[in-house]
Design a protein around this motif. Structure first.
Motif, PDB file in Angstrom:
ATOM      1  N   HIS A  16       0.859  -1.194   0.000  1.00 44.84           N
ATOM      2  CA  HIS A  16       0.000   0.000   0.000  1.00 44.84           C
ATOM      3  C   HIS A  16       0.890   1.237   0.000  1.00 44.84           C
ATOM      4  CE1 HIS A  16      -3.603  -2.300   1.479  1.00 44.84           C
ATOM      5  NE2 HIS A  16      -2.644  -3.088   1.922  1.00 44.84           N
ATOM      6  N   ASP A  17       0.264   2.410  -0.164  1.00 41.30           N
ATOM      7  CA  ASP A  17       1.025   3.655  -0.057  1.00 41.30           C
ATOM      8  C   ASP A  17       1.154   4.063   1.409  1.00 41.30           C
ATOM      9  OD1 ASP A  17      -1.949   4.395  -0.293  1.00 41.30           O
ATOM     10  OD2 ASP A  17      -1.018   6.170   0.584  1.00 41.30           O
ATOM     11  N   LEU A  18       2.125   4.922   1.651  1.00 36.04           N
ATOM     12  CA  LEU A  18       2.248   5.579   2.956  1.00 36.04           C
ATOM     13  C   LEU A  18       1.841   7.035   2.761  1.00 36.04           C
ATOM     14  CD1 LEU A  18       3.281   5.522   5.924  1.00 36.04           C
ATOM     15  CD2 LEU A  18       5.448   6.340   5.034  1.00 36.04           C
ATOM     16  N   SER A  19       0.711   7.400   3.335  1.00 40.69           N
ATOM     17  CA  SER A  19       0.246   8.789   3.275  1.00 40.69           C
ATOM     18  C   SER A  19       0.451   9.401   4.651  1.00 40.69           C
ATOM     19  CB  SER A  19      -1.242   8.839   2.895  1.00 40.69           C
ATOM     20  OG  SER A  19      -1.398   8.592   1.520  1.00 40.69           O
ATOM     21  N   GLY A  20       1.252  10.464   4.689  1.00 45.55           N
ATOM     22  CA  GLY A  20       1.687  11.016   5.973  1.00 45.55           C
ATOM     23  C   GLY A  20       0.582  11.563   6.842  1.00 45.55           C
ATOM     24  N   ILE A  25       4.706   7.291  -1.715  1.00 43.85           N
ATOM     25  CA  ILE A  25       4.685   8.107  -0.499  1.00 43.85           C
ATOM     26  C   ILE A  25       3.979   9.414  -0.833  1.00 43.85           C
ATOM     27  CG2 ILE A  25       6.083   9.337   1.214  1.00 43.85           C
ATOM     28  CD1 ILE A  25       8.155   7.209   1.018  1.00 43.85           C
ATOM     29  N   LEU A  26       2.964   9.714  -0.057  1.00 49.20           N
ATOM     30  CA  LEU A  26       2.207  10.960  -0.264  1.00 49.20           C
ATOM     31  C   LEU A  26       2.276  11.777   1.020  1.00 49.20           C
ATOM     32  CD1 LEU A  26       0.532   8.507  -1.858  1.00 49.20           C
ATOM     33  CD2 LEU A  26      -0.987  10.391  -2.383  1.00 49.20           C
ATOM     34  N   SER A  27       2.203  13.081   0.883  1.00 46.55           N
ATOM     35  CA  SER A  27       2.167  13.934   2.078  1.00 46.55           C
ATOM     36  C   SER A  27       0.880  13.697   2.852  1.00 46.55           C
ATOM     37  CB  SER A  27       2.238  15.403   1.656  1.00 46.55           C
ATOM     38  OG  SER A  27       1.243  15.654   0.667  1.00 46.55           O
ATOM     39  N   ASN A  28      -0.206  13.395   2.120  1.00 46.32           N
ATOM     40  CA  ASN A  28      -1.530  13.175   2.692  1.00 46.32           C
ATOM     41  C   ASN A  28      -2.326  12.419   1.627  1.00 46.32           C
ATOM     42  OD1 ASN A  28      -1.065  16.265   1.859  1.00 46.32           O
ATOM     43  ND2 ASN A  28      -3.036  15.585   1.045  1.00 46.32           N
ATOM     44  N   HIS A  29      -3.383  11.717   2.054  1.00 46.75           N
ATOM     45  CA  HIS A  29      -4.146  10.980   1.045  1.00 46.75           C
ATOM     46  C   HIS A  29      -4.895  11.965   0.135  1.00 46.75           C
ATOM     47  CE1 HIS A  29      -7.982  11.651   2.974  1.00 46.75           C
ATOM     48  NE2 HIS A  29      -7.495  11.228   4.128  1.00 46.75           N
ATOM     49  N   THR A  30      -5.518  11.426  -0.905  1.00 49.20           N
ATOM     50  CA  THR A  30      -6.090  12.303  -1.933  1.00 49.20           C
ATOM     51  C   THR A  30      -7.598  12.531  -1.730  1.00 49.20           C
ATOM     52  OG1 THR A  30      -6.616  10.482  -3.451  1.00 49.20           O
ATOM     53  CG2 THR A  30      -4.403  11.405  -3.585  1.00 49.20           C
ATOM     54  N   GLY A  31      -8.161  11.911  -0.731  1.00 45.08           N
ATOM     55  CA  GLY A  31      -9.614  12.009  -0.516  1.00 45.08           C
ATOM     56  C   GLY A  31      -9.976  13.249   0.284  1.00 45.08           C
ATOM     57  N   GLY A  32     -10.352  14.310  -0.399  1.00 44.21           N
ATOM     58  CA  GLY A  32     -10.781  15.515   0.312  1.00 44.21           C
ATOM     59  C   GLY A  32      -9.693  16.562   0.443  1.00 44.21           C
ATOM     60  N   GLY A  48      -3.269  -2.983  -1.812  1.00 39.57           N
ATOM     61  CA  GLY A  48      -4.312  -1.966  -1.853  1.00 39.57           C
ATOM     62  C   GLY A  48      -3.962  -0.901  -2.870  1.00 39.57           C
ATOM     63  N   PHE A  49      -3.820   0.336  -2.419  1.00 42.44           N
ATOM     64  CA  PHE A  49      -3.555   1.480  -3.314  1.00 42.44           C
ATOM     65  C   PHE A  49      -2.225   1.294  -4.037  1.00 42.44           C
ATOM     66  CE2 PHE A  49      -1.648   5.526  -4.325  1.00 42.44           C
ATOM     67  CZ  PHE A  49      -2.697   6.347  -4.734  1.00 42.44           C
ATOM     68  N   LEU A  50      -2.261   1.298  -5.374  1.00 40.16           N
ATOM     69  CA  LEU A  50      -1.037   1.164  -6.160  1.00 40.16           C
ATOM     70  C   LEU A  50      -0.739   2.481  -6.866  1.00 40.16           C
ATOM     71  CD1 LEU A  50      -1.625  -2.436  -7.544  1.00 40.16           C
ATOM     72  CD2 LEU A  50      -0.425  -1.730  -5.478  1.00 40.16           C
ATOM     73  N   LEU A  83     -13.319   7.859  -9.825  1.00 41.58           N
ATOM     74  CA  LEU A  83     -11.942   7.396  -9.618  1.00 41.58           C
ATOM     75  C   LEU A  83     -11.202   8.394  -8.723  1.00 41.58           C
ATOM     76  CD1 LEU A  83     -10.833   6.424 -13.256  1.00 41.58           C
ATOM     77  CD2 LEU A  83     -10.999   4.837 -11.332  1.00 41.58           C
ATOM     78  N   TYR A  84     -10.275   7.909  -7.881  1.00 41.04           N
ATOM     79  CA  TYR A  84      -9.396   8.830  -7.141  1.00 41.04           C
ATOM     80  C   TYR A  84      -8.518   9.574  -8.146  1.00 41.04           C
ATOM     81  CZ  TYR A  84     -10.656   6.172  -2.937  1.00 41.04           C
ATOM     82  OH  TYR A  84     -11.333   5.564  -1.915  1.00 41.04           O
ATOM     83  N   SER A  85      -8.003  10.750  -7.742  1.00 43.25           N
ATOM     84  CA  SER A  85      -7.357  11.641  -8.719  1.00 43.25           C
ATOM     85  C   SER A  85      -6.055  11.081  -9.285  1.00 43.25           C
ATOM     86  CB  SER A  85      -7.124  13.021  -8.107  1.00 43.25           C
ATOM     87  OG  SER A  85      -6.375  12.898  -6.927  1.00 43.25           O
ATOM     88  N   GLY A 130     -12.226   2.043   4.402  1.00 38.18           N
ATOM     89  CA  GLY A 130     -12.134   0.798   3.630  1.00 38.18           C
ATOM     90  C   GLY A 130     -10.870   0.030   3.993  1.00 38.18           C
ATOM     91  N   ASP A 131      -9.777   0.742   4.185  1.00 40.93           N
ATOM     92  CA  ASP A 131      -8.511   0.092   4.553  1.00 40.93           C
ATOM     93  C   ASP A 131      -8.624  -0.535   5.943  1.00 40.93           C
ATOM     94  OD1 ASP A 131      -7.256   1.041   2.174  1.00 40.93           O
ATOM     95  OD2 ASP A 131      -7.009   2.995   3.123  1.00 40.93           O
ATOM     96  N   THR A 132      -9.233   0.194   6.862  1.00 39.36           N
ATOM     97  CA  THR A 132      -9.388  -0.336   8.217  1.00 39.36           C
ATOM     98  C   THR A 132     -10.331  -1.537   8.199  1.00 39.36           C
ATOM     99  OG1 THR A 132      -9.027   1.858   9.111  1.00 39.36           O
ATOM    100  CG2 THR A 132     -10.042   0.268  10.587  1.00 39.36           C
TER     101      THR A 132
HETATM  102  O1  PXL Z   1      -8.111   4.692   1.459  1.00 37.32           O
HETATM  103  C1  PXL Z   1      -7.837   4.580   0.136  1.00 37.32           C
HETATM  104  C2  PXL Z   1      -6.704   5.460  -0.256  1.00 37.32           C
HETATM  105  C3  PXL Z   1      -5.416   4.987  -0.191  1.00 37.32           C
HETATM  106  N1  PXL Z   1      -4.362   5.724  -0.553  1.00 37.32           N
HETATM  107  C4  PXL Z   1      -4.513   6.990  -0.995  1.00 37.32           C
HETATM  108  C5  PXL Z   1      -5.781   7.544  -1.078  1.00 37.32           C
HETATM  109  C6  PXL Z   1      -6.908   6.765  -0.708  1.00 37.32           C
HETATM  110  C7  PXL Z   1      -8.244   7.352  -0.760  1.00 37.32           C
HETATM  111  O2  PXL Z   1      -8.470   8.495  -0.978  1.00 37.32           O
HETATM  112  O3  PXL Z   1      -5.926   8.789  -1.522  1.00 37.32           O
HETATM  113  C8  PXL Z   1      -3.322   7.788  -1.382  1.00 37.32           C
END
Ligand code: PXL
Length: 295
Positions: free
Chosen positions: A12-16, A43-50, A83-85, A120-122, A228-230
């Motif tokens: 999965h990704d690591l979103s800070g 690696i993302l600074s934060n996830h993309t949802g919102g 999960g997230f690729l 779709l996520y961005s 969803g991940d949890t």
């Molecule tokens: O929770 C799914 C998810 C995982 N990883 C990233 C996301 C999201 C959902 O927005 O943005 C980077």
């Protein structure tokens, strides 16, 4: 005495910031007594949802060397969980990872993370959908949300679905490879005058027994990224402890419902995710089920 702790490879990704992907998966599975070995995809600074802005580092080029070292160490896993690729190219790498580390005894779970609420996520393009269809062919279990199930099947997104149609979706997804299919966020049938208070369901299919399971929770008008991940992590933790499929999904639904209820009364941005840290202790309690039925 056997000292062995169950071990999961988590791809999965690591979103800070924002309690999604690895920052939700590691604490959840650790609280259930499972060792998580992350194979980060990005690696993302934060996830993309919102969040409108984020930094994004695609780790595709580092993954093969990382995996080679795991091979050299002779590691084995009780579960492979992707999960997230971060790119379409990663699907090939994850596919080969499953070919190498998958066995007849361990559990391969692909959560085809691609979108939610009909979009779709961005970071995802349409090509990812085609690649993800190939990857689920290697899984024992998949856990798409309703949007992702529609994308995988080439169905249009809708806000209601009959029992007969969802059974057809589950069977068709299972025919693509996985013997177990779990679809989350399935909209309940709205009765006239009940625009709110609608239930949302998790519906599962076990092809080996040709049996469908349904468990639901009361609709709360709030969507928190990362749930969803949890959810999938709790299901995996339950299965690794010997839960049956309906007990494991019931455990997941109960935990997510509790997290949402514990968070909803507080006034903070939903994009920060549920207040997971307040609730993790619940995962150590014996499970009390009662919320599932056959569909
Ligand atoms: O929770 C799914 C998810 C995982 N990883 C990233 C996301 C999201 C959902 O927005 O943005 C980077």
């Amino acid at each position: 005495m056997d000292h062995r702790i169950r071990r999961v490879a988590a791809i999965h990704d690591l979103s800070g910031f924002g309690r999604a992907s690895l920052t939700a998966i590691i604490p959840t599975l650790s609280s259930m007594g499972v060792q998580v070995c992350p194979l980060p995809t990005a690696i993302l600074s934060n996830h993309t949802g919102g969040f409108e802005h984020y930094s994004f580092v695609d780790l595709t080029d580092t993954m093969e060397d990382y995996i080679d070292h795991w091979k050299r160490l002779g590691l084995t896993f009780d579960c492979l969980y992707s999960g997230f690729l971060g790119s379409e190219r990663q699907i090939e790498i994850v596919g080969r990872f499953i070919d190498h580390f998958g066995t007849a005894d361990n559990l391969t779970v692909v959560d085809p993370v691609m979108g939610d609420n009909g979009r779709l996520y961005s970071t995802m393009g349409p090509a990812m959908v085609g690649e993800m269809r190939r990857l689920i062919g290697k899984a024992d279990m998949i856990t798409p949300n309703f949007t992702e199930a529609a994308l995988l099947l080439g169905e249009s997104y809708r806000d209601r679905i009959s029992d007969e149609e969802i059974r057809d979706w589950l069977r068709r997804l299972s025919a693509m490879g996985p013997s177990t299919v779990v679809i989350t966020s399935v909209p309940g049938v709205r009765l006239p005058g009940q625009e709110t208070g609608m239930d949302t369901h998790v519906i599962a299919y076990d092809r080996r027994g040709d049996v469908f399971w349904k468990t639901g929770c009361r609709y709360i008008p709030a969507a928190y990224p990362g749930t969803g991940d949890t959810f999938t992590s709790v299901v995996i933790g339950g299965l690794l402890q010997g839960d049956s499929l309906p007990v494991a999904i019931d455990r997941g639904v109960q935990f997510i419902s509790q997290c949402i209820r514990a968070s909803y009364g507080f006034d903070y941005p939903k994009r920060e995710g549920v207040l997971l840290e307040r609730e993790l202790d619940i995962l150590r309690l014996p499970v009390l089920t009662g919320g599932f039925e056959m569909l």
